[in-house]
Design a protein around this motif. Structure first.
Motif, PDB file in Angstrom:
ATOM      1  N   ASN A 209     100.531  61.220  42.119  1.00 17.52           N
ATOM      2  CA  ASN A 209      99.433  60.584  41.383  1.00 17.52           C
ATOM      3  C   ASN A 209      99.748  59.138  41.113  1.00 17.52           C
ATOM      4  O   ASN A 209     100.785  58.818  40.559  1.00 17.52           O
ATOM      5  N   ALA A 210      98.818  58.237  41.481  1.00 18.88           N
ATOM      6  CA  ALA A 210      99.034  56.827  41.228  1.00 18.88           C
ATOM      7  C   ALA A 210      98.718  56.495  39.776  1.00 18.88           C
ATOM      8  O   ALA A 210      99.305  55.582  39.219  1.00 18.88           O
ATOM      9  N   GLY A 211      97.773  57.180  39.147  1.00 16.96           N
ATOM     10  CA  GLY A 211      97.414  56.885  37.771  1.00 16.96           C
ATOM     11  C   GLY A 211      96.510  55.668  37.713  1.00 16.96           C
ATOM     12  O   GLY A 211      95.488  55.606  38.377  1.00 16.96           O
ATOM     13  N   VAL A 212      96.918  54.662  36.921  1.00 16.92           N
ATOM     14  CA  VAL A 212      96.156  53.427  36.775  1.00 16.92           C
ATOM     15  C   VAL A 212      96.913  52.330  37.521  1.00 16.92           C
ATOM     16  O   VAL A 212      98.082  52.080  37.227  1.00 16.92           O
ATOM     17  N   THR A 213      96.244  51.706  38.471  1.00 17.29           N
ATOM     18  CA  THR A 213      96.874  50.675  39.303  1.00 17.29           C
ATOM     19  C   THR A 213      96.221  49.332  39.047  1.00 17.29           C
ATOM     20  O   THR A 213      94.998  49.201  39.147  1.00 17.29           O
ATOM     21  N   GLN A 214      97.048  48.352  38.717  1.00 18.93           N
ATOM     22  CA  GLN A 214      96.560  46.995  38.468  1.00 18.93           C
ATOM     23  C   GLN A 214      97.122  46.048  39.527  1.00 18.93           C
ATOM     24  O   GLN A 214      98.293  46.126  39.885  1.00 18.93           O
ATOM     25  N   THR A 215      96.263  45.151  39.992  1.00 14.86           N
ATOM     26  CA  THR A 215      96.702  44.077  40.883  1.00 14.86           C
ATOM     27  C   THR A 215      95.990  42.795  40.516  1.00 14.86           C
ATOM     28  O   THR A 215      94.833  42.830  40.073  1.00 14.86           O
ATOM     29  N   PRO A 216      96.638  41.620  40.666  1.00 15.21           N
ATOM     30  CA  PRO A 216      98.049  41.466  41.012  1.00 15.21           C
ATOM     31  C   PRO A 216      98.944  41.692  39.802  1.00 15.21           C
ATOM     32  O   PRO A 216      98.456  41.761  38.671  1.00 15.21           O
ATOM     33  N   LYS A 217     100.234  41.777  39.999  1.00 10.88           N
ATOM     34  CA  LYS A 217     101.172  41.905  38.893  1.00 10.88           C
ATOM     35  C   LYS A 217     101.449  40.545  38.257  1.00 10.88           C
ATOM     36  O   LYS A 217     101.719  40.456  37.063  1.00 10.88           O
ATOM     37  N   PHE A 218     101.418  39.514  39.037  1.00 11.61           N
ATOM     38  CA  PHE A 218     101.649  38.156  38.546  1.00 11.61           C
ATOM     39  C   PHE A 218     100.646  37.211  39.188  1.00 11.61           C
ATOM     40  O   PHE A 218     100.306  37.373  40.357  1.00 11.61           O
ATOM     41  N   GLN A 219     100.173  36.235  38.426  1.00  7.91           N
ATOM     42  CA  GLN A 219      99.244  35.251  38.953  1.00  7.91           C
ATOM     43  C   GLN A 219      99.366  33.965  38.149  1.00  7.91           C
ATOM     44  O   GLN A 219      99.453  34.011  36.923  1.00  7.91           O
ATOM     45  N   VAL A 220      99.373  32.837  38.857  1.00  6.93           N
ATOM     46  CA  VAL A 220      99.335  31.529  38.214  1.00  6.93           C
ATOM     47  C   VAL A 220      98.053  30.839  38.640  1.00  6.93           C
ATOM     48  O   VAL A 220      97.752  30.760  39.832  1.00  6.93           O
ATOM     49  N   LEU A 221      97.311  30.371  37.671  1.00  8.71           N
ATOM     50  CA  LEU A 221      96.047  29.674  37.928  1.00  8.71           C
ATOM     51  C   LEU A 221      96.078  28.277  37.336  1.00  8.71           C
ATOM     52  O   LEU A 221      96.831  28.016  36.395  1.00  8.71           O
ATOM     53  N   LYS A 222      95.226  27.425  37.862  1.00  6.05           N
ATOM     54  CA  LYS A 222      95.001  26.139  37.232  1.00  6.05           C
ATOM     55  C   LYS A 222      93.749  26.242  36.363  1.00  6.05           C
ATOM     56  O   LYS A 222      92.838  27.044  36.635  1.00  6.05           O
ATOM     57  N   THR A 223      93.712  25.436  35.328  1.00  8.52           N
ATOM     58  CA  THR A 223      92.549  25.415  34.446  1.00  8.52           C
ATOM     59  C   THR A 223      91.271  25.223  35.262  1.00  8.52           C
ATOM     60  O   THR A 223      91.202  24.337  36.129  1.00  8.52           O
ATOM     61  N   GLY A 224      90.276  26.067  34.989  1.00 14.68           N
ATOM     62  CA  GLY A 224      89.000  25.963  35.666  1.00 14.68           C
ATOM     63  C   GLY A 224      88.848  26.877  36.872  1.00 14.68           C
ATOM     64  O   GLY A 224      87.719  27.112  37.336  1.00 14.68           O
ATOM     65  N   GLN A 225      89.944  27.395  37.373  1.00 14.92           N
ATOM     66  CA  GLN A 225      89.855  28.313  38.502  1.00 14.92           C
ATOM     67  C   GLN A 225      89.337  29.674  38.036  1.00 14.92           C
ATOM     68  O   GLN A 225      89.415  30.022  36.850  1.00 14.92           O
ATOM     69  N   SER A 226      88.823  30.416  38.993  1.00 15.87           N
ATOM     70  CA  SER A 226      88.344  31.764  38.676  1.00 15.87           C
ATOM     71  C   SER A 226      89.196  32.780  39.419  1.00 15.87           C
ATOM     72  O   SER A 226      89.828  32.459  40.431  1.00 15.87           O
ATOM     73  N   MET A 227      89.216  33.976  38.891  1.00 13.41           N
ATOM     74  CA  MET A 227      89.935  35.050  39.573  1.00 13.41           C
ATOM     75  C   MET A 227      89.486  36.392  39.009  1.00 13.41           C
ATOM     76  O   MET A 227      88.837  36.464  37.954  1.00 13.41           O
ATOM     77  N   THR A 228      89.841  37.438  39.729  1.00 17.80           N
ATOM     78  CA  THR A 228      89.532  38.799  39.307  1.00 17.80           C
ATOM     79  C   THR A 228      90.806  39.622  39.252  1.00 17.80           C
ATOM     80  O   THR A 228      91.582  39.636  40.210  1.00 17.80           O
TER      81      THR A 228
ATOM     82  N   CYS B 278      91.542  46.758  38.688  1.00 18.54           N
ATOM     83  CA  CYS B 278      92.047  47.970  38.050  1.00 18.54           C
ATOM     84  C   CYS B 278      91.393  49.166  38.723  1.00 18.54           C
ATOM     85  O   CYS B 278      90.158  49.205  38.862  1.00 18.54           O
ATOM     86  N   ALA B 279      92.214  50.114  39.132  1.00 17.91           N
ATOM     87  CA  ALA B 279      91.701  51.333  39.735  1.00 17.91           C
ATOM     88  C   ALA B 279      92.457  52.528  39.169  1.00 17.91           C
ATOM     89  O   ALA B 279      93.656  52.453  38.932  1.00 17.91           O
ATOM     90  N   GLN B 280      91.709  53.632  38.953  1.00 19.96           N
ATOM     91  CA  GLN B 280      92.354  54.857  38.491  1.00 19.96           C
ATOM     92  C   GLN B 280      91.872  56.024  39.337  1.00 19.96           C
ATOM     93  O   GLN B 280      90.714  56.056  39.792  1.00 19.96           O
ATOM     94  N   ASP B 281      92.784  56.970  39.549  1.00 20.69           N
ATOM     95  CA  ASP B 281      92.470  58.108  40.421  1.00 20.69           C
ATOM     96  C   ASP B 281      92.430  59.420  39.648  1.00 20.69           C
ATOM     97  O   ASP B 281      92.650  60.493  40.221  1.00 20.69           O
ATOM     98  N   MET B 282      92.170  59.335  38.351  1.00 18.76           N
ATOM     99  CA  MET B 282      92.174  60.522  37.494  1.00 18.76           C
ATOM    100  C   MET B 282      90.762  60.966  37.112  1.00 18.76           C
ATOM    101  O   MET B 282      90.583  61.839  36.264  1.00 18.76           O
ATOM    102  N   ASN B 283      89.757  60.315  37.692  1.00 10.84           N
ATOM    103  CA  ASN B 283      88.355  60.634  37.407  1.00 10.84           C
ATOM    104  C   ASN B 283      88.031  60.450  35.922  1.00 10.84           C
ATOM    105  O   ASN B 283      87.242  61.200  35.345  1.00 10.84           O
ATOM    106  N   HIS B 284      88.650  59.423  35.322  1.00 12.08           N
ATOM    107  CA  HIS B 284      88.401  59.129  33.919  1.00 12.08           C
ATOM    108  C   HIS B 284      87.099  58.371  33.753  1.00 12.08           C
ATOM    109  O   HIS B 284      86.842  57.395  34.454  1.00 12.08           O
ATOM    110  N   GLU B 285      86.303  58.808  32.786  1.00 14.68           N
ATOM    111  CA  GLU B 285      85.047  58.119  32.533  1.00 14.68           C
ATOM    112  C   GLU B 285      85.283  56.784  31.815  1.00 14.68           C
ATOM    113  O   GLU B 285      84.573  55.813  32.032  1.00 14.68           O
ATOM    114  N   TYR B 286      86.245  56.760  30.925  1.00 16.63           N
ATOM    115  CA  TYR B 286      86.468  55.603  30.055  1.00 16.63           C
ATOM    116  C   TYR B 286      87.533  54.700  30.653  1.00 16.63           C
ATOM    117  O   TYR B 286      88.630  55.159  31.010  1.00 16.63           O
ATOM    118  N   MET B 287      87.216  53.406  30.749  1.00 16.80           N
ATOM    119  CA  MET B 287      88.190  52.401  31.183  1.00 16.80           C
ATOM    120  C   MET B 287      88.077  51.180  30.281  1.00 16.80           C
ATOM    121  O   MET B 287      86.990  50.893  29.745  1.00 16.80           O
TER     122      MET B 287
END
Lengths: 112, 115
Positions: free
Chosen positions: B1-20, B23-32
């Motif tokens: 079971n992977a559980g809850v998977t987050q990516t990326p683990k590390f990120q550096v941004l400059k002010t004004g940049q956008s990013m996403t 988060c993914a979960q494989d437990m069929n959880h309704e609440y996130m």
């Protein structure tokens, strides 16, 4: 604002000793939970106590809840170096429906 | 079971940049949910979702957007990053329904630095 406040902020003990952490909260709750976070990792759920319960045990963990004082305590008995972590209390408020609100945590260090 | 998977683990941004943050979960959880963790401030709720197509604001939603098109995924978008958004972000999920207790399963976190 934070619902839960842990006390102390930091605790350092020797292996084999007991560790007690306290949590106070402000509003009526459905339940109170304790989580553990090892350095650089996500939080892991330890134990949940419902508002109609006063004490709960899980292995070396003992949690108490006093709803009249709006407080809870987490006792770890016979601590081990591997218990070194941050411990957070979190509450599900009666009126929140879907929110879990965390306190600021207690950093526990268990010295071998 | 992977559980809850987050990516990326590390990120550096400059002010004004956008990013996403993903988060993914494989437990069929309704609440996130998404939390941010800052030193001395514990975890603060940013946004949460009780099911696909349903999202709501938490304690600190400003500067963040979310959507929930599937049960499995709950991305967090920073539209214009600011240094105040430097933090560690955690995604967490749980099963809802009768007897919901709110016991959360957490990902390992995404550490974001905004310069």
């Amino acid at each position: 604002s934070q619902q839960g406040e842990e006390d102390p902020q930091a605790l350092s003990i020797q292996e084999g000793e007991n560790a007690t952490m306290n949590c106070s909260y402000k509003t009526s709750i459905n339940n109170l939970q304790w989580y553990r976070q090892n350095s650089g990792r996500g939080l892991v759920h330890l134990i949940l106590i419902r508002s109609n319960e006063r004490e709960k045990h899980s292995g070396r963990l003992r949690v108490t809840l006093d709803t009249s004082k709006k407080s809870s305590s987490l006792l770890i008995t016979a601590s081990r170096a591997a218990d070194t972590a941050s411990y957070f209390c979190a509450t599900v408020e009666e009126t929140s429906g879907s929110r879990l609100t965390f306190g600021e945590g207690t950093q526990l260090t268990v010295n071998p | 079971n992977a559980g809850v998977t987050q990516t990326p683990k590390f990120q550096v941004l400059k002010t004004g940049q956008s990013m996403t943050l993903q988060c993914a979960q494989d437990m069929n959880h309704e609440y996130m949910s998404w939390y941010r963790q800052d030193p001395g401030m514990g975890l603060r709720l940013i946004h949460y979702s009780v099911g696909a197509g349903i999202t709501d604001q938490g304690e600190v939603p400003n500067g963040y957007n979310v959507s929930r098109s599937t049960t499995e995924d709950f991305p967090l978008r920073l539209l214009s990053a600011a240094p105040s958004q430097t933090s560690v972000y955690f995604c967490a999920s749980t099963r809802r329904g009768q007897g919901w207790t709110g016991e959360l399963f957490f990902g390992e976190g995404s550490r974001l630095t905004v310069l």
